[in-house]
Design an enzyme around this catalytic site. Structure first.
Site, PDB file in Angstrom:
ATOM      1  N   GLU A 155      11.947 -31.814  17.752  1.00 23.29           N
ATOM      2  CA  GLU A 155      11.769 -33.171  17.233  1.00 23.29           C
ATOM      3  C   GLU A 155      10.682 -33.293  16.165  1.00 23.29           C
ATOM      4  O   GLU A 155       9.994 -34.303  16.087  1.00 23.29           O
ATOM      5  CB  GLU A 155      11.462 -34.146  18.384  1.00 23.29           C
ATOM      6  CG  GLU A 155      12.597 -34.244  19.389  1.00 23.29           C
ATOM      7  CD  GLU A 155      12.290 -35.213  20.519  1.00 23.29           C
ATOM      8  OE1 GLU A 155      13.234 -35.852  21.003  1.00 23.29           O
ATOM      9  OE2 GLU A 155      11.118 -35.334  20.930  1.00 23.29           O
ATOM     10  N   ASN A 156      10.516 -32.281  15.375  1.00 21.80           N
ATOM     11  CA  ASN A 156       9.630 -32.435  14.227  1.00 21.80           C
ATOM     12  C   ASN A 156      10.469 -32.877  13.050  1.00 21.80           C
ATOM     13  O   ASN A 156      11.283 -32.116  12.531  1.00 21.80           O
ATOM     14  CB  ASN A 156       8.920 -31.114  13.914  1.00 21.80           C
ATOM     15  CG  ASN A 156       8.152 -31.199  12.604  1.00 21.80           C
ATOM     16  OD1 ASN A 156       7.539 -32.228  12.314  1.00 21.80           O
ATOM     17  ND2 ASN A 156       8.214 -30.149  11.822  1.00 21.80           N
TER      18      ASN A 156
END
Lengths: 707, 707
Positions: free
Chosen positions: A322-323
């Site tokens: 989730e970057n």
């Protein structure tokens, strides 16, 4: 309190094991969870009385002796008998003889031999295991075999050969979003051992908290944790506690995203200048480490090396999920770096970052594990892919030669029922992987993401559902009977309490706090058929921060309502009695009457405080359900067709009740009530067709509306 | 579950504070416990909403800020609202303004000023205190003042001036006979602070365990504790935890008797050669230190000096109780020593020992405290006498100039009801002490002796009854209304749960373990009117050791049955309706019917295992009580006299039920049932005399037989 609910007692009596069929010994109804690879019940029993002793032949060490002590304490607690302590010397007269061949790995490892064999007959139970961990797994089975009648406690005569289907059977606990003190982890480690899980995935850092003491960079925990972190001493203690139970501890340091809390004390690591404060919200946030600066790798080298020596496990989880790279997009230096190095996008930049991390980990003799996103072409195949995406992603990785574990389907924070998790197999029956590729699928992990749990509620979000996942990961793939799973789960759930787990006892505490009273019977009726809303709807319906109290009705409510499941069975029972509708109605009527009677009490209660105001609409719904259910029963049992518009009016009550509420709870009986309403409305039709046809018709008519 | 027990709801609604009488503001029914020295309720309220903030003027430090944080967390939990964290800067707009003058003692001391003043009106609550500890006491009062209606949470307008009546208000926890991990102590420290207790008396050594790490003599804890001891780090942590809450920690090293565990590693200190093993039994044992040998004093000098620097409190408790001197009598060297020194008996020898100890303590700047037995003529008056003997012994000591504290009457391990403890005043109204002598009576301590408690059950043996003792020691002596005490106690009991106390939640856990089921409603009906047998009868009726499981019915049962007390009120209510007996019968009838209906369920249950077999006779009694009670009600309401022999037969049922059982429990409703039986038998007489006369007659007839 009234005691006319004989049904509940009858059901619980049914939970007691019995030789259901004297001819077929395999029909013995046991409470083993996970179900062993092979189990054969025989005639006879080994009686457990005050003379109970345990002897160990072969290898014996402190870890096994401690396991024996814990076993004896639990057996004492259940039987209320006092046994002699410690390990006995005489094999012949001991009730339980453990034959252990070797210590196994000093630090529990992925390749630990956890198998064991168990034979009980005559006056002795014999447990053979190649390792201490195998012996411990077998001891848990013995405790699950314990049963009783009025005469005695006993272990039924049985032959068991057991070993896990998957080597990696984990529970992720996120202690970053909400800190959990060491005793919470310890009791959950005990529970994990009880259902033969073997990996604690310790999610130690997040935007919302950096919870491990770093002696190299103390600003990390000092500024990133609100003072809520584990000292290295505490970490060692928990790792040893896990080791004593044959459980690995895999730490996760989630980078480059999910890193706000790192940057509070060390803004120089960030991709934007800062300053940063600890994140209090829920969601995905922008702060990310800067993958283009050598100082960042130098920092990570020092920090991860410190952690590598603190955590003995062979694996280290680097997150990587989730970057979204928004800080990277906005940082000209990072953009220039990418151009210079020919890094085409953020995924490639993260792959570059991961390869740098990999070198640090390799230097420290750690294998890397990370979420799906880390799988990039350059990644060497000695990395483990942790899949939140699903079995397809896992299979794809396996085909490329990567080991993988599954968490998709095991997100216990999303409030789905146990049967849904139970249905998720890391290696589905239709898998097209070769036998060799299948070996890459190491197992799976339940994930306790912790946006909305406190030490008071976390156990009820993990247990008992995680025991169903533990069974999926240990037992043969053919073990899929959902009703039987639930029957055994209810026993395991009670047994877990002896380990200090609070999943059952704490709901009342929340209700009493809300009511400022010990009298919460009406609230218990209400919450028994409520569940927290599923997926990520809680946050949508009830916005809150990491500093908000988690003491509302939604926190007292637990996923996978047992009462709703039993209610569904009762409704099925009545409908299946077509076209008479005379049997099975008494219990249903009692339940519906309880709902109706609870409404006025709850309405009064809801006036007590603003904290109870959300009870008011729920109480109204509950009362309506009771009324409409009793009406439906009445139409069914008399065969009289309800007046025009009745069905529509009642269905609209259900539709209204199903709308999102700021209480973020939902009734788990709506589908059953729909069936009951349609059945009443169609009561005339029941006389015109076979029972089977009619039931099918009702099921079709009452099928819940698509969302 | 049926919900027709409206009574319970009515009663619990009654617990909610209300301006019972709009004219007299002092009639406001508050839930404060202990009752403040002076409290005056006024018109108005300070609303608590999301804008709630706390400001501190004057002195502010980390201890006060931490107290504010804890306060905010608890307020959030109760209101399910999210407040801003930390201390606000603006006094004008803050809801609660704390004016604190000074830090007070760094280490909490006997002479700490714990007073505070509280005024709430308009939009602000003002809390003034001379010290941080005073402010903390006031914060607890604010939390107890919190109330609500459907509109809002609020603090009623009030003026309070408060200070403790006694300076020493303690709770002794014996963690030696059964070890309690640090988290048990911590939650009990929180509970102590909630009811304004200020001394944890930590009973650290016993025949059954030596539970403090000694770096000077590690064999003490290594060989004397089964590995269950507190490290010095843990001890410091608990002392600091207590300090943060304004609670002193007084350690007790009980010598020369009660010393078996010392001698396991150091037999050379004993009065007999040994070897010694950790004592597993309950009772008084012979092993005692040898008071005649210089090596013993050298050892004690080193050890107690080590402990003196570990424990910062000004007092050190040396026990000194229950040494019967049997080892001394049998040791010729000790006898020779006594002859040589002219020591006439064992008391004198112990006095000699104590004087030697005193020197060691004085050297370490510690004041000595010990049990009654230490009071010997030679003892200097700067010693504190801890009286298990009673107020007379305490007064005698005070006349001689000794400070003293009372524990007689506060032995919470003996399972007496709260009202009995509540009636015990360290300075009884008829005290003949002068004002000066009265100052020597410092206060008292509840004593949690731990022969029969585990971490699972200990809270239920301490709470809520100890809150009544806390009130006796803090509030004015004129606060003696038992009914009102119980009303407030039931609220405090629920509030204590927010601190993690398990006194309410764990009974169900024990029942579920016994039943191996979540369905324990019938068991709950049964245990609700049972109590553990009182005084030391448990051990007589149910012999056990320190290694026995404490998981039986007697462990699920708690002292001072609320249900039995309410049942008694119901019976009184019916009898007081003489000669009509028409009102108040519905609730009584419901309760009695529940008992009768529980019997068959419990009988089935009792067949499940030997651990449940003790339920069988109890179930039979319960069913009989239900039957005979309903019969009595029927005679009363119809005015028909029961047949000849009915009364005798029913009384004999009660007499039979009152006999000692191996389950070590007793029914707490026998006296109420006696009244009901005699009332039924005398129903004709009720028409011949006034209601008051008749009630008196029944009370006399039904007076329980002398034991």
């Amino acid at each position: 309190m009234k005691l006319q609910n004989y049904l509940a007692l009858a059901i619980s009596l049914f939970l007691f094991p019995s030789l259901a069929n004297a001819q077929g010994m395999t029909s013995y109804q046991h409470n083993l969870m996970p179900v062993p690879t092979s189990v054969q019940f025989l005639d006879g029993r080994v009686v457990i009385d005050k003379s109970f002793r345990i002897a160990v032949s072969g290898h014996k060490d402190g870890r096994l002796e401690a396991a024996v002590d814990r076993f004896l304490k639990r057996l004492q607690g259940r039987t209320v008998m006092t046994f002699a302590t410690g390990v006995a010397s005489d094999l012949g007269t001991s009730t339980l003889v453990i034959q252990c061949s070797a210590p196994g790995s000093n630090v529990p490892s992925l390749n630990e031999d956890e198998s064991y064999e168990l034979k009980s007959s005559g006056t002795q139970v014999r447990l053979n295991a190649p390792t201490v961990v195998g012996a411990m797994r077998g001891l848990e089975t013995v405790l699950q075999l314990l049963t009783s009648d009025s005469e005695a406690f006993y272990i039924p005569a049985v032959e068991i050969k057991d070993q896990p289907r998957f080597r990696w059977r984990g529970l992720l606990i996120d202690i970053a979003r909400h800190y959990q003190p060491p005793e919470v982890l310890k009791r959950n480690l005990d529970a994990m051992a009880a259902v033969k899980l073997n990996v604690l995935h310790w999610h130690l850092t997040e935007d919302q908290g950096f919870r491990v003491e770093s002696k190299k960079f103390p600003k990390l925990h000092q500024m990133g944790s609100d003072g809520q972190f584990y000292t290295q001493e505490q970490i060692k203690e928990i790792i040893d506690y896990a080791r004593q139970r044959g459980i690995r501890v895999v730490p996760e340091f989630d980078i480059p995203g999910h890193a706000t809390s790192w940057l509070v004390g060390h803004p120089e690591l960030g991709s934007a200048p800062g300053p940063y404060t600890i994140e209090r919200g829920a969601g995905i946030f922008e702060p990310a480490l800067d993958p283009t600066r050598e100082e960042v790798y130098k920092f990570l080298d020092t920090f991860l090396s410190e952690m590598a020596s603190l955590f003995p496990d062979a694996y280290m989880h680097i997150g990587g999920d989730e970057n979204e790279g928004k800080q990277w997009d906005r940082n000209p230096k990072i953009q220039a770096f990418m151009k210079e190095k020919g890094i085409k996008d953020n995924h490639a930049l993260q792959a570059y970052f991961n390869l740098r991390l990999l070198k640090i980990l390799e230097k420290n003799n750690k294998k890397m594990i990370g979420w799906d996103e880390i799988l990039q072409p350059e990644l060497p195949t000695n990395t483990v892919i942790h899949s939140w995406r699903g079995t397809k992603a896992l299979a794809d990785a396996a085909r490329k030669g990567y080991d993988g574990i599954l968490s998709n389907g095991y997100y216990i924070d999303l409030s789905f029922p146990a049967w849904q998790h139970y249905a998720m197999d890391p290696l589905p029956a239709d898998s097209t992987l070769t036998e060799g590729e299948k070996k890459h699928v190491l197992g799976g992990e339940a994930t306790m993401w912790a946006e909305w749990v406190t030490p008071e509620t976390i156990d009820s979000r993990i247990w008992p559902r995680t025991a169903a996942i533990a069974e999926r990961l240990w037992s043969p793939s053919s073990v899929t009977d959902v009703d039987d799973m639930y029957r055994r789960l209810s026993v395991v759930s009670v047994q877990l309490e002896e380990l200090g787990l609070t999943h059952k006892r704490n709901a009342d505490v929340l209700l009493r706090r809300l009511a400022v009273s010990s009298d919460v019977d009406a609230l218990k009726v209400l919450i028994s058929i409520l569940e927290p809303v599923k997926e990520y709807r809680r946050y949508q319906q009830r916005p809150a921060t990491m500093l908000s109290p988690l003491t509302g009705i939604v926190d007292a409510v637990t996923p996978d309502s047992t009462a709703a499941r039993l209610f569904g069975k009762l409704v099925e029972g009545v409908i299946s009695d077509s076209p008479r509708f005379q049997t099975n109605t008494a219990e249903l009527s009692t339940t519906l009457t309880d709902w109706r009677n609870a409404e006025p009490l709850l309405s009064v209660l809801s006036e007590r405080s603003p904290a109870l105001s959300e009870v008011k609409p729920l109480a109204k719904d509950l009362g309506s359900f009771g009324e409409l259910g009793l009406e439906a029963l009445s139409y069914l049992s008399t065969g009289v067709t309800p007046p025009n518009g009745w069905r529509e009016a009642k269905i609209s009550v259900l539709d209204e009740a199903s709308k999102p509420k700021s209480s973020a709870v939902e009734f788990a009986v709506l589908n059953s009530l729909r069936k009951l309403i349609f059945a009443a409305a169609e009561v005339q039709q029941s006389k015109k067709m076979s029972a089977v046809e009619w039931q099918k018709r009702i099921a079709d008519l009452a099928a819940p509306p698509k969302k």
